[in-house]
Design an enzyme around this catalytic site. Sequence first.
Site, PDB file in Angstrom:
ATOM      1  N   PRO A  20      11.797   2.405  -2.498  1.00  0.00           N
ATOM      2  CA  PRO A  20      12.762   1.555  -1.776  1.00  0.00           C
ATOM      3  C   PRO A  20      12.908   0.207  -2.465  1.00  0.00           C
ATOM      4  O   PRO A  20      11.924  -0.419  -2.842  1.00  0.00           O
ATOM      5  CB  PRO A  20      12.137   1.388  -0.388  1.00  0.00           C
ATOM      6  CG  PRO A  20      11.104   2.457  -0.285  1.00  0.00           C
ATOM      7  CD  PRO A  20      10.650   2.761  -1.672  1.00  0.00           C
ATOM      8  N   GLU A  21      14.151  -0.204  -2.691  1.00  0.00           N
ATOM      9  CA  GLU A  21      14.453  -1.511  -3.285  1.00  0.00           C
ATOM     10  C   GLU A  21      15.154  -2.359  -2.216  1.00  0.00           C
ATOM     11  O   GLU A  21      15.247  -1.958  -1.057  1.00  0.00           O
ATOM     12  CB  GLU A  21      15.319  -1.326  -4.541  1.00  0.00           C
ATOM     13  CG  GLU A  21      14.676  -0.389  -5.573  1.00  0.00           C
ATOM     14  CD  GLU A  21      15.531  -0.181  -6.819  1.00  0.00           C
ATOM     15  OE1 GLU A  21      16.301  -1.080  -7.179  1.00  0.00           O
ATOM     16  OE2 GLU A  21      15.412   0.901  -7.440  1.00  0.00           O
ATOM     17  N   ARG A  50       2.359   8.901  -0.597  1.00  0.00           N
ATOM     18  CA  ARG A  50       1.638   8.488  -1.811  1.00  0.00           C
ATOM     19  C   ARG A  50       0.680   7.330  -1.572  1.00  0.00           C
ATOM     20  O   ARG A  50      -0.047   6.926  -2.478  1.00  0.00           O
ATOM     21  CB  ARG A  50       2.647   8.173  -2.910  1.00  0.00           C
ATOM     22  CG  ARG A  50       3.467   9.439  -3.242  1.00  0.00           C
ATOM     23  CD  ARG A  50       4.396   9.245  -4.390  1.00  0.00           C
ATOM     24  NE  ARG A  50       3.687   8.949  -5.630  1.00  0.00           N
ATOM     25  CZ  ARG A  50       4.291   8.716  -6.781  1.00  0.00           C
ATOM     26  NH1 ARG A  50       5.599   8.735  -6.851  1.00  0.00           N
ATOM     27  NH2 ARG A  50       3.589   8.451  -7.853  1.00  0.00           N
ATOM     28  N   HIS A  80       1.329  12.725   6.892  1.00  0.00           N
ATOM     29  CA  HIS A  80       1.117  11.452   6.197  1.00  0.00           C
ATOM     30  C   HIS A  80       1.466  10.238   7.054  1.00  0.00           C
ATOM     31  O   HIS A  80       1.824   9.196   6.536  1.00  0.00           O
ATOM     32  CB  HIS A  80       1.895  11.388   4.870  1.00  0.00           C
ATOM     33  CG  HIS A  80       1.703  12.589   3.993  1.00  0.00           C
ATOM     34  ND1 HIS A  80       0.519  12.849   3.356  1.00  0.00           N
ATOM     35  CD2 HIS A  80       2.538  13.611   3.679  1.00  0.00           C
ATOM     36  CE1 HIS A  80       0.630  13.983   2.675  1.00  0.00           C
ATOM     37  NE2 HIS A  80       1.844  14.464   2.859  1.00  0.00           N
ATOM     38  N   LYS A 120      12.718 -15.328 -22.092  1.00  0.00           N
ATOM     39  CA  LYS A 120      12.147 -14.003 -21.790  1.00  0.00           C
ATOM     40  C   LYS A 120      12.444 -13.078 -22.961  1.00  0.00           C
ATOM     41  O   LYS A 120      13.589 -12.770 -23.241  1.00  0.00           O
ATOM     42  CB  LYS A 120      12.773 -13.423 -20.508  1.00  0.00           C
ATOM     43  CG  LYS A 120      12.351 -14.132 -19.246  1.00  0.00           C
ATOM     44  CD  LYS A 120      11.295 -13.316 -18.510  1.00  0.00           C
ATOM     45  CE  LYS A 120      10.821 -14.036 -17.270  1.00  0.00           C
ATOM     46  NZ  LYS A 120       9.482 -14.569 -17.382  1.00  0.00           N
TER      47      LYS A 120
END
Length: 279
Positions: free
Chosen positions: A2-3, A114, A95, A158
């Site tokens: 998820p972003e 996970r 889960h 960068k």
Amino acid sequence: MPELPEVETVRRGLEATVVGRRITGTSVTGARSVRRQPAAELRARLEGRTVTAVTRKGKFLALKLDDGQVLVIHLRMSGQLLHVRSPRGVAKAPHTHIVARLDDGSELRFVDPRTFGEWWVTEDTLEDGSPALFDRLGPDPYNEGLTAATLASRLENKRTPVKAALTDQRVVAGIGSIYADEICWRAKVRPDRRADSLIPREIKAIARATLAVLASAVEHRGSSLKDASYKDLTGEAGSYQDRHEVYDKKGRACSRCGTPIARLSFGARTAYCCENCQH
Ligand SMILES: [Zn+2]
């Protein structure tokens, strides 16, 4: 994973369901989901507290509590929050590692195959009540906007590839692999370009593309990929995956120029791009 758009969709769901609710109890059955403090401490800190607001920065969710503490939730790779209105008879999904019971009888369930996702409660907050870690993140483009000047200053010197810089949460908060590729395609910039090689026109294009892609993805409630578990708070999938231009589209014709989309590898990264119209 998820972003920003997926986490924002979950935030909106939480705002509509848990704000004003009191947490009557919490069960923790997955030890890895609560690892910054003992599970008993998390349970004690949450018990009896009312959620007063739900905010987000980047991929972090912050549920503000009525005593000044904040419940911070990060979904990481596969974490999913589900709000179950009438839990009786609704079996827990496999889960399910944490369940918070609310005073209207509903439950907030945390499912995470996970187990990289996590919950923790902290009183280490900024003046506005946000968790202190928010200060260590770059600007959130959806909440705060992103000007070319801001992006230029954050990319200065960068030497990393553009994709690595855009997904560095200290540069800008909330972008991961999917949206970095979509942003680069829209800005016509190759994701493997060195960030310090970008000229002002390209930085401006990336800043604009970032805002446009993220806004559209939030509008379409995020992306649910075939192999990933992102669902919104009610278990519904997003639909922005139907609008992806490059991500996971190797071999498909670029919608701008018809060239087959390529899958690039650079360092430990991969990215999808059109080698004809991205430079
Ligand atoms: Zn193209």
